[in-house]
Design an enzyme around this catalytic site. Structure first.
Site, PDB file in Angstrom:
ATOM      1  N   HIS A 254       0.817  -1.211   0.000  1.00 36.43           N
ATOM      2  CA  HIS A 254       0.000   0.000   0.000  1.00 36.43           C
ATOM      3  C   HIS A 254       0.852   1.263   0.000  1.00 36.43           C
ATOM      4  CE1 HIS A 254      -3.940  -1.766   0.262  1.00 36.43           C
ATOM      5  NE2 HIS A 254      -3.605  -2.495   1.316  1.00 36.43           N
TER       6      HIS A 254
ATOM      7  N   CYS B  44       0.060   1.537  -5.814  1.00 38.31           N
ATOM      8  CA  CYS B  44      -1.017   2.238  -6.499  1.00 38.31           C
ATOM      9  C   CYS B  44      -0.607   3.629  -6.971  1.00 38.31           C
ATOM     10  CB  CYS B  44      -2.232   2.356  -5.592  1.00 38.31           C
ATOM     11  SG  CYS B  44      -2.001   3.503  -4.214  1.00 38.31           S
TER      12      CYS B  44
END
Length: 164
Positions: free
Chosen positions: A57, A129
């Site tokens: 993440h 991401c």
């Protein structure tokens, strides 16, 4: 895993059977660690010929890979496993779309970016991401697992290894 250039030190990487960012990988990442897919549809282990894939993440769950986009060619990614330190050096950046299966295949390929190519050296893909960039461009799409449309992948090659 340690990435000195962006302040990552001792990040735990958990191996699982699957592909990058599928349900098992997402569950692992949601614990604030990094995930490494293995197997026929995934990657290889550290130091092995092929693509050693690590995902984590950037904007949630402790943000362990928050600064991955800042990595430059020549920066080092250090993986410690089974008494060996593997030193990978970043060589390029590859951005892919989760909406395009052909681009997802590039991320998971044994030679990053080249599905079907036969690997000849140990490589690494650090993937996170592009939520910040997507949202800035007005793109709020995400898949069923919460992955935004784009992934930022830093690709590297193994340059050295030594025992600890």
């Amino acid at each position: 895993m340690s990435i000195p250039a962006i302040g990552v030190r001792g990040l735990r990487v958990v191996a699982y059977t699957g592909t990058a960012d599928d349900r098992p990988g997402t569950k692992i990442q949601d614990r604030g660690v990094a995930a490494s897919p293995r197997g026929k549809a995934g990657g290889v282990g550290p130091g092995e010929i092929g693509n050693f894939i690590i995902t984590g993440h950037r904007v949630s769950h402790g943000r362990p890979l928050e600064h991955v986009p800042d990595l430059q060619n020549g920066d080092h990614i250090l993986i410690t496993a089974n008494g060996t330190v593997y030193d990978y050096v970043v060589t390029r950046t590859m951005t892919i779309s989760f909406r395009k299966p052909a681009e997802k295949a590039q991320q998971n390929a044994a030679v990053p970016g080249y599905p079907g190519a036969k690997p000849t050296q140990p490589m690494i893909t650090i993937s996170t991401c592009a939520t910040i960039e997507d949202h800035a461009a007005g793109n709020f799409w995400h898949d069923a697992l919460g992955n935004p449309e784009h992934r930022i992948n830093k690709i590297g090659v193994l340059t050295a290894s030594h025992s600890v």
